[in-house]
Design an enzyme around this catalytic site. Sequence first.
Site, PDB file in Angstrom:
ATOM      1  N   GLY A 126       0.786  -1.232   0.000  1.00  0.00           N
ATOM      2  CA  GLY A 126       0.000   0.000   0.000  1.00  0.00           C
ATOM      3  C   GLY A 126       0.816   1.279   0.000  1.00  0.00           C
ATOM      4  N   ASN A 151      -5.244   2.147 -13.034  1.00  0.00           N
ATOM      5  CA  ASN A 151      -4.262   1.186 -12.527  1.00  0.00           C
ATOM      6  C   ASN A 151      -2.864   1.787 -12.675  1.00  0.00           C
ATOM      7  OD1 ASN A 151      -3.271  -1.398 -11.621  1.00  0.00           O
ATOM      8  ND2 ASN A 151      -2.692  -1.846 -13.738  1.00  0.00           N
ATOM      9  N   GLU A 167       6.328   6.107  -9.112  1.00  0.00           N
ATOM     10  CA  GLU A 167       4.903   5.770  -8.964  1.00  0.00           C
ATOM     11  C   GLU A 167       4.241   6.708  -7.971  1.00  0.00           C
ATOM     12  OE1 GLU A 167       4.367   1.673  -7.872  1.00  0.00           O
ATOM     13  OE2 GLU A 167       4.931   0.941  -9.843  1.00  0.00           O
ATOM     14  N   ASN A 204       1.569   3.023  -2.588  1.00  0.00           N
ATOM     15  CA  ASN A 204       0.876   3.956  -3.490  1.00  0.00           C
ATOM     16  C   ASN A 204      -0.349   4.552  -2.819  1.00  0.00           C
ATOM     17  OD1 ASN A 204       2.060   4.194  -6.357  1.00  0.00           O
ATOM     18  ND2 ASN A 204       2.267   2.017  -5.868  1.00  0.00           N
ATOM     19  N   GLN A 245       9.278   2.691  -7.897  1.00  0.00           N
ATOM     20  CA  GLN A 245       8.222   3.065  -6.931  1.00  0.00           C
ATOM     21  C   GLN A 245       8.259   4.543  -6.580  1.00  0.00           C
ATOM     22  OE1 GLN A 245       6.995   0.794  -3.586  1.00  0.00           O
ATOM     23  NE2 GLN A 245       5.613  -0.194  -5.043  1.00  0.00           N
ATOM     24  N   HIS A 278       1.184   0.451 -13.219  1.00  0.00           N
ATOM     25  CA  HIS A 278       1.957  -0.734 -13.594  1.00  0.00           C
ATOM     26  C   HIS A 278       3.446  -0.383 -13.573  1.00  0.00           C
ATOM     27  CE1 HIS A 278       2.701  -4.605 -15.461  1.00  0.00           C
ATOM     28  NE2 HIS A 278       3.544  -3.991 -16.266  1.00  0.00           N
TER      29      HIS A 278
HETATM   30  C1  GAR Z   1       3.400  -1.277  -7.423  1.00  0.00           C
HETATM   31  O1  GAR Z   1       4.757  -1.222  -7.770  1.00  0.00           O
HETATM   32  C2  GAR Z   1       2.541  -1.452  -8.641  1.00  0.00           C
HETATM   33  O2  GAR Z   1       3.084  -0.856  -9.762  1.00  0.00           O
HETATM   34  C3  GAR Z   1       2.496  -2.942  -8.773  1.00  0.00           C
HETATM   35  O3  GAR Z   1       2.444  -3.427  -7.462  1.00  0.00           O
HETATM   36  C4  GAR Z   1       3.113  -2.524  -6.597  1.00  0.00           C
HETATM   37  C5  GAR Z   1       2.243  -2.261  -5.393  1.00  0.00           C
HETATM   38  O4  GAR Z   1       2.946  -1.554  -4.424  1.00  0.00           O
HETATM   39  N1  GAR Z   1       1.370  -3.347  -9.516  1.00  0.00           N
HETATM   40  C6  GAR Z   1       1.361  -4.372 -10.342  1.00  0.00           C
HETATM   41  O5  GAR Z   1       2.329  -5.085 -10.516  1.00  0.00           O
HETATM   42  C7  GAR Z   1       0.037  -4.607 -11.032  1.00  0.00           C
HETATM   43  N2  GAR Z   1       0.181  -5.653 -12.008  1.00  0.00           N
HETATM   44  P1  GAR Z   1       2.197  -0.888  -3.195  1.00  0.00           P
HETATM   45  O6  GAR Z   1       1.267  -1.952  -2.596  1.00  0.00           O
HETATM   46  O7  GAR Z   1       3.287  -0.533  -2.267  1.00  0.00           O
HETATM   47  O8  GAR Z   1       1.440   0.291  -3.702  1.00  0.00           O
END
Ligand code: GAR
Length: 203
Positions: free
Chosen positions: A12, A107, A174, A14, A171, A109
Amino acid sequence: LLKIGVLVSGNGSNLQAIIDRIEDGTLQAKVVCVISNKADAFALERAKRHGIPTHILDHRAHASREAYDVALVDLLRSHGVRLVVLAGFMRIVTRVILEAFPNAVMNIHPALLPAFPGLHAQKQALTYGVKVSGCTVHLVDEGTDTGPIIMQATVPVHDDDSEDSLSARIQKEEHRAYPEAIRLFAERRLTINGRKVIIEPSY
Ligand code: GAR
């Protein structure tokens, strides 16, 4: 105020970035619920710390993907959600959700789509040997990581990168890009291929 529902499966970070931008006033929106398909997702803890209602919706308790998504839609609607944000939600969503929230499921990615869709995107990038990677925020359609791109950010890939070191670099981007993409949506400034996205239903 734009009401956001965030779907999670894990850490979590993000979700945290979105909450932080809302709390520091740079994102005018409200996270009205956080829903996880995993009971032990740390994202649930983060939501609770900020007084956000949480739900655990276990996909294993549902007969099909569609049945699961009907339950998700019910829950999201009960909170008045207008934008569904997938933040590390490791499930493929069906048209049940997409039809309930047209042009309003996002979403993120961890690669520069259309390169390296699906699982283990960072590992795919390292294996291929690309010199640049990054993240992509996109609207969700029925494919896997195929929807219209809203925003991308790049990072260099170093020769000595591991999956972890590359993931950490991605990240960081992100955490900047996702709140920014949501801000465009909230301000009705989202454009795809130069065209303004019509957001329904109104909020
Ligand atoms: C993120 O890096 C996101 O891009 C990836 O999961 C991570 C979640 O991190 N998503 C995918 O791979 C979707 N196919 P978080 O839980 O710390 O936000």
